[in-house]
Design an enzyme around this catalytic site. Structure first.
Site, PDB file in Angstrom:
ATOM      1  CG  HIS A  43      -2.038  -0.930   1.163  1.00  0.00           C
ATOM      2  ND1 HIS A  43      -3.212  -0.718   1.845  1.00  0.00           N
ATOM      3  CD2 HIS A  43      -2.212  -2.099   0.491  1.00  0.00           C
ATOM      4  CE1 HIS A  43      -4.049  -1.698   1.619  1.00  0.00           C
ATOM      5  NE2 HIS A  43      -3.464  -2.560   0.796  1.00  0.00           N
ATOM      6  CD  GLU A  45      -2.209   4.313   2.885  1.00  0.00           C
ATOM      7  OE1 GLU A  45      -3.409   4.539   3.125  1.00  0.00           O
ATOM      8  OE2 GLU A  45      -1.835   3.449   2.077  1.00  0.00           O
ATOM      9  CB  CYS A  73      -7.096  -0.135   4.677  1.00  0.00           C
ATOM     10  SG  CYS A  73      -5.392  -0.741   4.799  1.00  0.00           S
ATOM     11  CB  CYS A  76      -2.561   1.840   5.964  1.00  0.00           C
ATOM     12  SG  CYS A  76      -1.999   0.923   4.508  1.00  0.00           S
TER      13      CYS A  76
END
Length: 140
Positions: A43, A45, A73, A76
């Protein structure tokens, strides 16, 4: 965050981009490459956080602000709390997995050992439209 989202969009990937700022300077950038790598943790992040850790030389991202096109999410958001980041700014809310106020707010849960300030909806319409356009084109 928008620039990183556009970079990944140009690669025909989901336009989620992140940057981390420390004392007014961008120290790390990342974008979502989960489909490319086929790795759960890819992801935007998390990629940006890993680069920021390398830049600072610590797992702690104190005095850092993470900017991201889509609301983080739960995975993260949990990593953000653990990093001791100061703040998260996100564009589009995520009705399916948003963990910074939409479905839940892991960043502001006082049962955890650290809370992170968050601001959502910054450039939200632009971020949301970028995501909608991508998925519309994908589904053709």
């Amino acid at each position: 965050m928008i620039v990183e989202g556009k970079k990944v969009r140009a690669l025909n990937k989901v336009p989620i981009g992140a940057v981390i700022v420390h004392h007014g300077k961008i120290i790390a950038r990342g974008y979502n490459v989960r489909e490319t790598t086929q790795e759960t943790l890819s992801h935007a992040e998390l990629i940006a956080m890993e680069k920021a850790n390398e830049h600072i030389g610590s797992w702690r991202l104190e005095d850092c602000t993470l900017y991201v096109t889509l609301e983080p999410c739960p995975m993260c958001a949990g990593a953000i709390v653990q990093s001791r980041a100061e703040r998260v700014v996100f564009g589009a809310s995520d009705p399916k997995a948003g963990a910074c106020g939409t479905l839940m707010n892991l960043l502001d849960d006082n049962r955890l050992n650290h809370q992170v300030e968050s601001t959502g909806g910054v450039l939200g319409e632009m971020c949301s439209q970028m995501l909608k356009d991508f998925f519309k084109e994908l589904r053709g």
